[in-house]
Design a protein around this motif. Structure first.
Motif, mmCIF file in Angstrom:
data_model
loop_
_atom_site.group_PDB
_atom_site.id
_atom_site.type_symbol
_atom_site.label_atom_id
_atom_site.label_comp_id
_atom_site.label_asym_id
_atom_site.label_seq_id
_atom_site.Cartn_x
_atom_site.Cartn_y
_atom_site.Cartn_z
ATOM 1 N N UNK A 1 -0.030 8.348 -5.720
ATOM 2 C CA UNK A 1 -0.194 9.345 -6.770
ATOM 3 C C UNK A 1 -1.601 9.256 -7.345
ATOM 4 N N UNK A 2 -2.131 8.035 -7.549
ATOM 5 C CA UNK A 2 -3.478 7.865 -8.071
ATOM 6 C C UNK A 2 -4.515 8.370 -7.064
ATOM 7 N N UNK A 3 -4.288 8.109 -5.797
ATOM 8 C CA UNK A 3 -5.219 8.581 -4.771
ATOM 9 C C UNK A 3 -5.214 10.110 -4.727
ATOM 10 N N UNK A 4 -4.005 10.683 -4.794
ATOM 11 C CA UNK A 4 -3.893 12.140 -4.781
ATOM 12 C C UNK A 4 -4.565 12.713 -6.026
ATOM 13 N N UNK A 5 -4.317 12.084 -7.158
ATOM 14 C CA UNK A 5 -4.956 12.548 -8.385
ATOM 15 C C UNK A 5 -6.465 12.421 -8.291
ATOM 16 N N UNK A 6 -6.958 11.353 -7.698
ATOM 17 C CA UNK A 6 -8.400 11.147 -7.521
ATOM 18 C C UNK A 6 -8.996 12.231 -6.619
ATOM 19 N N UNK A 7 -8.287 12.521 -5.507
ATOM 20 C CA UNK A 7 -8.762 13.549 -4.582
ATOM 21 C C UNK A 7 -8.765 14.909 -5.284
ATOM 22 N N UNK B 1 0.766 -1.178 0.000
ATOM 23 C CA UNK B 1 0.000 0.000 0.000
ATOM 24 C C UNK B 1 0.822 1.264 0.000
ATOM 25 N N UNK B 2 1.988 1.122 0.215
ATOM 26 C CA UNK B 2 2.854 2.287 0.169
ATOM 27 C C UNK B 2 3.421 2.492 -1.217
ATOM 28 N N UNK B 3 2.812 1.929 -2.086
ATOM 29 C CA UNK B 3 3.266 2.034 -3.454
ATOM 30 C C UNK B 3 3.105 3.487 -3.907
ATOM 31 N N UNK B 4 4.165 4.088 -4.418
ATOM 32 C CA UNK B 4 4.092 5.491 -4.832
ATOM 33 C C UNK B 4 3.087 5.713 -5.964
ATOM 34 N N UNK B 5 2.898 4.734 -6.788
ATOM 35 C CA UNK B 5 1.920 4.880 -7.862
ATOM 36 C C UNK B 5 0.508 4.937 -7.301
#
Length: 139
Positions: A8-14, A1-5
């Motif tokens: 990044x996807x979660x941040x992009x989603x938010x 879960x600490x995957x940087x990708x």
């Protein structure tokens, strides 16, 4: 879960969700502003029509007042002319009248006896002159 990708996807989603919320809020605000603009435009248009009506009414009243003023001015001139003519007629009538001196005496308050003695009038003539030209108090 600490995957940087994944992060990044979660941040992009938010960020996308936030952008969609902001976009929805902007669209809603734009609709309210458009509605307010239309309401205010109707009010301004109505006020403009009211002002045009008031100006038209004011011009009509102004022209009527000018017409009345002209009539009054003409009437004042006519009254002045008539007053001058009346004075001239009274002056001419009094000077040409055979009883003008006696009439002046009556207006000054002369009695029947005074008129009979000073002018040689009969009692009836003196009484008639006092009735015609005397003040109402002397009758």
């Amino acid at each position: 879960m600490n995957n940087p990708l994944m992060i990044a996807l979660i941040i992009e989603g938010v960020v996308i969700v936030i952008m969609l919320v902001v976009l929805f809020w902007l669209a809603r605000t734009q609709q309210k502003l458009k509605h307010d603009y239309l309401v205010l435009n109707d009010i301004v248009h109505g006020n403009t029509n009211d002002i045009v009506g008031l100006c038209t009414a004011a011009l009509t009243v102004d022209s009527r007042i000018a017409t009345v003023d002209n009539r009054i001015a003409v009437t004042d001139e006519q009254i002045n002319d008539l007053a001058i003519k009346l004075t001239e007629v009274e002056n001419n009538d009094q000077s040409d009248h055979p009883y003008s001196v006696d009439i002046r005496k009556v207006k000054s308050g002369a009695s029947i006896n005074e008129l009979m003695q000073s002018s040689g009038l009969s009692h009836d003539e003196a009484a008639l002159l006092i009735r015609l030209h005397g003040s109402k108090h002397s009758l």
